[in-house]
Design a protein around this motif. Structure first.
Motif: not given
Ligand code: NAD
Ligand code: ISE
Length: 336
Positions: A13-15, A37, A73, A75, A79, A82, A96-97, A126, A163, A172, A279
């Motif tokens: 996803g995003l991160i 994913d 990375c 949800w 975590h 995994y 990731e946190k 981070m 979400f 979060d 990061y």
């Molecule tokens: P996101 O929704 O953009 O991406 C999450 C991805 O994980 C999605 O593509 C989803 O389909 C996939 N996913 C969900 N469940 C899954 C599973 N069981 N197995 C495999 N893939 C799975 O979310 P995001 O914003 O990228 O956040 C992801 C994690 O990163 C969260 O824990 C969030 O707290 C953390 N995060 C940290 C920071 C930071 O500043 N350190 C910033 C953003 C997000």
């Protein structure tokens, strides 16, 4: 020649995508060889330009011989499974946190890592790698502002993803300050209160904004404003009051525009802008520790657990309005 570290990424996803970009285009000596994913289309789309293998799920990716180390990375609620699987496989894992979403889940990870006998887990807090937070800590530790008394923090997001649930304001978002103050002051948080002002008209169904009050074991008080729908951008603030002075984070913008009687500057859009360099440093140091065969040097399972304990207490404080005391178990020797 430097060895190439073969990394598998779970959650694209995003991160996940942002970390893949930095692992493959910013940092040297790292290959992303595997992606998983729950959304198979997303996994395939992200893996294709890298020539990486798409695995049907995260557990298969962790078990693969071609994967030396794992980046989780997905949800937060996913975590634990995994991270536990990576520990069982004896593979270094950057998660990731938050490490996991409850104290109990984090304790299971701690127990597994202690059972394994050496540290394999790093958690993505981070801010410890951010140049501004590091400078703040350096001034605090130098003694120049005297003994610390209070810290004022604000953590503002322009908006939040679909979400995002009400308690994510704590689990979060506020969890970053919870980790940061433990690191900044070298003291545990012993109690937490959550105050709720009038709800923002941009808040939807979220309790937004919030004010957390964190009491530290060294009697420092920290207030944290959490606002997750401020619209105008991503704004992270912090000021420490000491007995002899203050130290604060300044505007992270690189420029100021003076034009037509106005002074203006950019505000970061989101965490990717504000913490991009943090990061980079975080993952560079993590990869170097893995390549070097040593334990991770950054925040580990114990820090993930300690943050979850406070975050659980803050969720209780949010629900009840009470001051909730925090108790942390005894720290196992591998985390000393
Ligand atoms: P996101 O929704 O953009 O991406 C999450 C991805 O994980 C999605 O593509 C989803 O389909 C996939 N996913 C969900 N469940 C899954 C599973 N069981 N197995 C495999 N893939 C799975 O979310 P995001 O914003 O990228 O956040 C992801 C994690 O990163 C969260 O824990 C969030 O707290 C953390 N995060 C940290 C920071 C930071 O500043 N350190 C910033 C953003 C997000
Ligand atoms: C997101 O998951 C992050 O970790 C960001 O750093 C934080 O600012 C945001 O509130 C979270 O949703």
């Amino acid at each position: 020649m430097r060895a190439v570290l073969r990394v598998g990424v779970i959650g694209a996803g995003l991160i996940g995508r942002d970390h893949i970009r930095r692992l493959t285009t910013v940092l040297a000596g790292i290959d992303v060889v595997a992606v998983a994913d729950v959304d198979a289309f997303v996994a395939a789309q992200v893996a294709a330009p890298l020539g990486a293998t798409v695995y049907p799920n995260g557990l298969a990716l962790i078990a693969a011989d071609e994967v030396d180390a794992v980046l989780v990375c997905s949800w937060g609620g996913t975590h634990e499974e995994y991270v536990l699987a990576a520990i069982t496989a004896g593979k270094p894992v950057f998660c990731e946190k938050p490490l996991a979403t409850t104290r109990e889940a984090c304790l299971r990870i701690v127990a597994a890592e202690v059972g394994h006998g050496r540290r394999l887990v790093q958690v993505g807090y981070m801010r410890r790698y951010d140049a501004a937070y590091r400078a703040l800590k350096q001034v605090l530790d130098s003694g120049v502002i005297g003994a610390p008394l209070m810290m004022h923090c604000a953590h503002r997001n322009a908006g939040v993803p679909a979400f995002y649930e009400p308690e994510n304001t704590i689990t979060d978002t506020a969890v970053h300050e919870i980790d940061m103050v433990r690191w900044m002051f070298g003291a545990e948080i012993v109690a937490v209160r959550v105050l709720r002002p009038r709800v923002s008209r941009n808040a939807g169904s979220l309790p937004d904004p919030l004010l957390l009050v964190l009491e530290l074991a060294n009697e420092v008080l920290v207030d944290v404003e959490i606002s997750v729908n401020v619209r105008y951008g991503y704004d992270i603030r912090g000021e420490i009051l000491g007995e002899d002075g203050t130290v604060s984070l300044e505007n992270p913008g690189l420029i100021a525009v003076r034009h037509a009687g106005r002074l203006a500057g950019p505000v970061p859009g989101d965490w990717r802008d504000r913490f991009a360099t943090a990061y980079d440093v975080e993952l560079r140091e993590w990869a170097d520790s893995v390549i070097g065969g040593g334990p991770p040097v950054g925040p580990g399972s114990w820090d993930g657990y300690a943050a979850a304990v406070v975050s659980d207490a803050a969720v209780r404080a949010l629900r009840t309005g009470d001051r909730v005391a925090v108790t942390v178990d005894e720290r196992p020797a591998i985390y000393s």
